[in-house]
Design a protein around this motif. Structure first.
Motif, short mmCIF file in Angstrom:
data_model
loop_
_atom_site.label_atom_id
_atom_site.label_comp_id
_atom_site.label_asym_id
_atom_site.label_seq_id
_atom_site.Cartn_x
_atom_site.Cartn_y
_atom_site.Cartn_z
N ARG A 3 -0.05 13.96 -6.80
CA ARG A 3 0.19 13.81 -5.39
C ARG A 3 0.37 14.77 -4.35
NH1 ARG A 3 4.72 8.89 -5.82
NH2 ARG A 3 3.32 7.09 -6.27
N GLN A 99 0.87 -0.81 -2.72
CA GLN A 99 -0.39 0.27 -3.18
C GLN A 99 0.24 1.80 -3.01
OE1 GLN A 99 -4.26 1.18 -1.22
NE2 GLN A 99 -4.73 -0.92 -2.27
N ASP A 100 0.49 2.18 -4.14
CA ASP A 100 1.03 3.65 -4.18
C ASP A 100 2.22 3.87 -3.08
OD1 ASP A 100 0.83 6.06 -5.10
OD2 ASP A 100 -0.81 6.82 -3.67
N ARG A 101 2.06 5.07 -2.49
CA ARG A 101 3.21 5.36 -1.56
C ARG A 101 2.87 4.83 -0.46
NH1 ARG A 101 3.97 11.70 -1.74
NH2 ARG A 101 1.73 11.57 -1.35
#
Length: 305
Positions: A3, A99-101
């Motif tokens: 990330r 959904q993800d960060r």
């Protein structure tokens, strides 16, 4: 793929977007939407960030948030984690919800702020019941901006954007409504890949620095309400529980400590118990004017010009 580091600064205003994983609604109904806003308010009580606008849809939500010295990642992680736990319990599910960060983009200037608010407030345009009446959508701040709805949670600083349209509130509302109708086809902020770019944003704004130590907090609580560190280890004592809860809350708010850090400060306590004490502290602030006044006083000591 690793990330990218999120760009953060204590004086930034952010466009925040949260979205559910593809097969799940983020908010099934009104109850879920209200719960998310209440959770956001709870964290606002702790960290004193400002919310300039929001719109909550079924699968995603947008916010404009001024961090006011708080760590935006810590704020949003706490909000989303708390909401996900509630959602999974209520709907009998397990696993990831978001959904993800969360996505964040620094709001670079006033022109971008106004365009962004227009984009966010136009989100309900494709909903059957609100096409041509987006100001009536109850989970958007547009109705609050226009004086058509109350800010039920005391969450929004709506005047910050409106002041760019005039100092007279009625004129500003008319001007803003006209602007909203003109920007329905905005391309500038359609579902974009968020870029994290750091910019100084309105340096004249004040903010709260989170540079207090645990000793500083204990000292100020001692001066104002007679708090003593021995109360941290007292059991079955309602007043000690109140003070312990406030101390935990203040460590979160003024020292920018994580729960694991607070466990080390207090000793002999779990992270789940620290989280519970923090929630009790927020409830105390909402019900006790004296405690709220103490927190306001300490925040004023942290305030920069």
């Amino acid at each position: 793929m690793p990330r990218c580091a999120r760009i953060k600064a204590p004086s930034c205003t952010y466009h925040i977007m949260v979205r559910s994983i593809s097969e799940v609604l983020l908010y099934d109904d009104d109850t879920d939407k209200i719960r998310y806003l209440k959770t956001l308010k709870k964290y606002q009580e702790m960290f004193r960030f400002k919310v300039y606008a929001y719109c909550i849809m079924d699968t995603h939500a947008h916010f404009i948030i001024y961090s006011n010295g708080a760590d935006i990642s810590k704020v949003m992680h706490g909000v989303n984690q708390s909401y996900a736990q509630y959602y999974n319990r209520r709907h009998g599910r397990h696993g990831h919800l978001f959904q993800d960060r969360f996505k964040s983009k620094v709001v670079e200037d006033e022109s971008y702020l106004i365009s962004l608010s227009g984009y966010i407030h136009n989100n309900p345009i494709d909903l059957e019941n609100y096409n041509g009446n987006i100001e009536g959508y109850p989970y958007s701040t547009l109705g609050i901006y226009l004086g058509l709805a109350q800010d039920a949670f005391g969450l929004v600083d709506h005047k910050f954007v409106l002041l760019h349209f005039g100092k007279n509130i009625n004129l500003a509302r008319n001007q803003y409504l006209g602007y909203i109708k003109q920007c329905i086809s905005l391309d500038i902020l359609s579902d974009i890949e968020f870029e994290n770019e750091l910019n100084d944003y309105w340096s004249q704004k004040s903010l709260y620095l989170r540079e207090q130590t645990a000793v500083d907090v204990a000292q100020q609580m001692s001066e104002k309400i007679g708090f003593k560190k021995i109360m941290l280890s007292m059991k079955s004592n309602s007043k000690a529980t109140e003070y312990r809860s406030l101390y935990v809350l203040f460590l979160r708010a003024f020292c920018d400590l994580k729960y694991v850090d607070i466990c080390r400060v207090i000793g002999n306590v779990t992270q789940s118990r620290v989280s519970k004490l923090c929630s009790i502290g927020v409830d105390l602030l909402q019900s006790n004017d004296k405690y709220r006044s103490i927190m306001n006083d300490i925040f004023e000591n942290c305030k920069t010009a």
